[in-house]
Write an enzyme that holds these catalytic residues in place. Structure first.
Site, PDB file in Angstrom:
ATOM      1  N   GLU A  66      -1.259  -6.950   8.208  1.00 54.39           N
ATOM      2  CA  GLU A  66      -0.655  -6.290   7.049  1.00 54.39           C
ATOM      3  C   GLU A  66      -1.550  -6.319   5.818  1.00 54.39           C
ATOM      4  OE1 GLU A  66       2.602  -4.840   6.630  1.00 54.39           O
ATOM      5  OE2 GLU A  66       2.586  -4.820   8.815  1.00 54.39           O
ATOM      6  N   GLU A 104       0.100  -3.011  -1.620  1.00 52.96           N
ATOM      7  CA  GLU A 104      -0.161  -1.803  -0.843  1.00 52.96           C
ATOM      8  C   GLU A 104      -1.197  -0.936  -1.543  1.00 52.96           C
ATOM      9  OE1 GLU A 104       2.359   2.132   0.713  1.00 52.96           O
ATOM     10  OE2 GLU A 104       3.380   0.421  -0.205  1.00 52.96           O
ATOM     11  N   ASN A 143      15.243  -4.475  -0.034  1.00 57.06           N
ATOM     12  CA  ASN A 143      14.602  -5.682   0.479  1.00 57.06           C
ATOM     13  C   ASN A 143      14.231  -6.644  -0.654  1.00 57.06           C
ATOM     14  OD1 ASN A 143      14.650  -5.310   3.300  1.00 57.06           O
ATOM     15  ND2 ASN A 143      12.921  -3.903   3.206  1.00 57.06           N
TER      16      ASN A 143
END
Length: 276
Positions: free
Chosen positions: A132, A141, A177
């Site tokens: 990731e 990200e 989340n």
């Protein structure tokens, strides 16, 4: 000397809690047992800002003790040296101490079943966070294409001016989340999502929250690695993109390769059902 619990130790130049625990407790992984003079634990900020001449308190049972890590199975499986070997190019943000602080909130992580099962879970977690983040290099990200705000989710409404792109070791994404994870770890991540990329202990906690929490209709990664195999952890984390394509996607294959590498480092076979 003012230690309420344990014996006094004065910080010298070059000392870290890990090194002190290595010398005084025979295991650097027990650094979290070292306390402040008032008997409280060290925070992530405290760990990073030790001062020469500062007093810390060592547990009385330290020297010669073979005691473990108070239920912390992961620390007994993955030492600081192993962590640094697995992630040689890691970002300085992702410290071993921060990971150990996060692990303390999830006592069942790598601490259920046989030693073999626990080693596989450790390898699976490390393989997925490595994939990731490019080997724990990226904190956020790269080039997010949206704010990751689901306006239909009224349980965790997006805060004005905030975005919920991927952050941390498992790239926590979406307002729902951030909201649910924040409630679980005791941090207001819905209103302060940037904490995931500025506080390394919180960042690791978000990864462990996702790993240990069921993702309906799917199980948690923690349960999946023990019952279904590594492939199911890929499915849980990013199955919509990486699984069910008729053949192994490059992303899934990379996760599998990392898992096989890390199980080798930990001295355990990878088990069955590696593909998602």
């Amino acid at each position: 000397m003012s230690c309420k619990i344990g014996s006094s130790y004065i910080i010298k130049m070059g000392d870290t809690l890990f090194n002190i625990a290595q010398q005084q407790l025979n295991s650097g992984d027990r650094w979290h047992e070292i306390l402040k003079p008032d008997g409280t634990s060290f925070t992530e900020e405290d760990v990073q800002n030790l001062q020469i001449g500062q007093e810390v308190c060592i547990p009385q049972s330290g020297n010669g003790s073979t005691g473990g890590s108070t239920g912390n199975g992961f620390a007994s499986l993955v030492s600081r040296q192993t962590y640094e070997t697995i992630f040689p190019q890691r970002n300085n943000f992702y410290t071993y101490e921060s990971l150990m602080m996060a692990v303390q909130k999830y006592s069942l992580f790598c601490n259920e079943g046989s030693v073999e099962q626990c080693k596989r879970e450790a390898a699976a977690f490390l393989a997925n966070i490595s994939h990731e983040t490019g080997g724990l290099h990226y904190i956020e990200e790269q080039n997010p294409q949206s704010l990751y705000c689901d306006p239909m989710n009224t349980s965790y409404p997006c805060a004005a001016g905030k975005n919920y792109h991927g952050r941390g070791p498992i790239q926590l994404s979406w307002n729902y989340n951030y909201g649910a994870c924040g409630e679980a770890i005791g941090e207001d991540l819905l209103n302060h999502p940037e904490l995931v990329s500025t506080n390394s202990a919180i960042s690791f906690m978000t990864a462990l929250w996702f790993w240990m929490t069921p993702q309906p209709p799917k199980a948690s990664c923690h349960n999946a690695i023990g019952t279904s195999g590594f492939g199911m952890t890929i499915n849980i984390i990013n199955g919509g993109i990486e699984c069910g394509k008729g053949q192994q996607t490059p992303q899934a294959q990379h996760r599998i390769q990392l898992y096989q590498q890390f199980t080798g480092v930990l001295g355990v076979t990878p088990g069955e059902n590696l593909s998602c």
